[in-house]
Design a protein around this motif. Structure first.
Motif, short mmCIF file in Angstrom:
data_model
loop_
_atom_site.label_atom_id
_atom_site.label_comp_id
_atom_site.label_asym_id
_atom_site.label_seq_id
_atom_site.Cartn_x
_atom_site.Cartn_y
_atom_site.Cartn_z
N PRO A 230 -3.08 -0.99 4.14
CA PRO A 230 -2.25 -1.18 2.95
C PRO A 230 -2.96 -2.08 1.95
O PRO A 230 -3.98 -2.70 2.26
N ASP B 279 4.71 13.30 2.28
CA ASP B 279 3.61 12.82 3.11
C ASP B 279 2.36 13.57 2.67
O ASP B 279 2.26 14.77 2.86
N GLU C 126 -5.04 16.39 -4.07
CA GLU C 126 -4.02 16.01 -3.11
C GLU C 126 -3.76 17.16 -2.16
O GLU C 126 -3.79 18.34 -2.56
N THR D 276 -6.95 8.34 0.76
CA THR D 276 -5.66 7.65 0.75
C THR D 276 -4.60 8.52 1.40
O THR D 276 -4.61 9.74 1.24
N ARG D 277 -3.71 7.91 2.16
CA ARG D 277 -2.54 8.60 2.69
C ARG D 277 -1.28 7.87 2.24
O ARG D 277 -1.20 6.64 2.34
N ARG D 278 -0.31 8.64 1.75
CA ARG D 278 0.97 8.06 1.33
C ARG D 278 2.11 8.79 2.03
O ARG D 278 2.10 10.01 2.15
N GLU E 49 6.64 8.60 2.80
CA GLU E 49 7.93 7.99 2.49
C GLU E 49 8.82 8.15 3.70
O GLU E 49 8.47 8.78 4.69
N SER F 34 1.43 3.25 1.76
CA SER F 34 0.30 3.72 0.97
C SER F 34 -0.93 3.08 1.59
O SER F 34 -1.14 1.87 1.46
N SER G 133 -5.12 3.08 2.30
CA SER G 133 -6.39 3.51 1.73
C SER G 133 -7.53 3.18 2.68
O SER G 133 -7.52 2.15 3.36
N ALA H 210 -7.72 -0.86 -2.15
CA ALA H 210 -7.06 -0.19 -3.27
C ALA H 210 -7.86 -0.31 -4.56
O ALA H 210 -8.39 -1.38 -4.87
#
Length: 290
Positions: free
Chosen positions: A135, A182, A200, A252-254, A256, A262, A264, A268
């Motif tokens: 993060p 995701d 993405e 990066t992976r995000r 919810e 988030s 990286s 970042a």
């Protein structure tokens, strides 16, 4: 506060304890810098002779954000001052500091993978890998999300990236087609270029609008999903591939859900470095620098 835990006052080092030649620093920082006194030398009459420990913080100008600490060496001979000074300065140096950009050596492969999102090609077993997805500084690491793994390999004309994304309980409870929040993103730039290119990938969603001749696809099941992509080396600024050539990349992976994240690969907003490295279990003389 630069150093905590120091006594209010300590006696000047004795001749048999340390070098008594005073080497203090005075409050004369360069323009754009702030002077922070930590340990000052005073005589019995209140006369001041500068600092034995002081920090200089650059708040503006060419070195904005940089910090330095001066320590008179004789203060490190006594445990009373040595331990709090060393631990305090290290803590001060690391607090709020941005970690260095990530770096990894991608493995050369003779047989490139088929970009179908499945990561079942033989080359991935020998590819360089990293689980360094962190993060932003100060943000908590999500506890319910298993580690994300990236693998990297390359051929004479393309860089290949495979990313394995295990699902936490808050994500895996949803059907695969509904996990659009995701996703992973891959960003790259040519050396010296101001503009970055990125794409993405989401679970079970075909990739579209890919820049620079990139290829990408994803696949998944109930426990994880995977992303696979390739980017031409020329899009990374590598025209003549050689071992040691460098590419600027960010992964990066995000997600919810109950615990949004988030994460990286490189800190970042900082692209990491991918180096073109030899095959881990073989060798090729085609890509050594001339």
């Amino acid at each position: 506060q630069v150093v905590a835990g120091l006594p209010t006052s300590v006696p000047y080092p004795a001749a048999d304890e340390a070098d008594q030649r005073w080497r203090g620093i005075v409050n004369a920082p360069p323009a754009g810098a702030r002077y922070v006194p930590v340990v000052s030398l005073q005589d019995d009459a209140g006369g001041a002779y500068g600092e034995g420990v002081a920090a200089i913080e650059h708040v503006d100008g060419r070195f904005k954000g940089a910090r330095g600490v001066y320590v008179w060496c004789s203060l490190l001979t006594s445990a009373q001052t040595r331990e709090p000074i060393l631990t305090g300065v290290l803590h001060y140096a690391l607090t709020g500091a941005t970690p260095p950009p990530a770096e990894i050596g991608a493995s050369l492969t003779a047989t490139p993978p088929t970009v179908d999102g499945r990561l079942d090609d033989p080359c991935w077993a020998a590819a360089a890998q990293t689980k360094r997805f962190l993060p932003a500084p100060g943000a908590p690491m999500p506890g319910g999300l298993p580690a994300t793994t990236a693998r990297l390999c390359w051929t004479a004309d393309r860089l290949f990236v495979g990313i394995e994304c295990p699902l936490g309980h808050t994500v895996s409870a949803r059907p695969l087609a509904q996990r659009g929040a995701d996703f992973v993103s891959v960003t790259w730039a040519r050396p010296g270029a101001a503009d970055h290119r990125s794409l993405e990938l989401r679970p079970a969603v075909p990739a579209g609008g890919l820049p620079d001749g990139a290829e990408a696809q994803s696949a998944g099941d109930g426990t994880k999903w995977t992303a696979e992509l390739s980017v031409p080396l020329t899009a990374l600024g590598i025209v003549a591939p050689r071992f040691g050539a460098r590419a600027s990349v960010q992964l990066t992976r995000r997600t919810e859900g109950g615990e949004p994240a988030s994460l990286s690969w490189s800190p970042a907003d900082t692209l990491g470095t991918v180096l073109l490295a030899p095959d881990r279990y073989g060798d090729s003389f085609d890509f050594y620098p001339e």
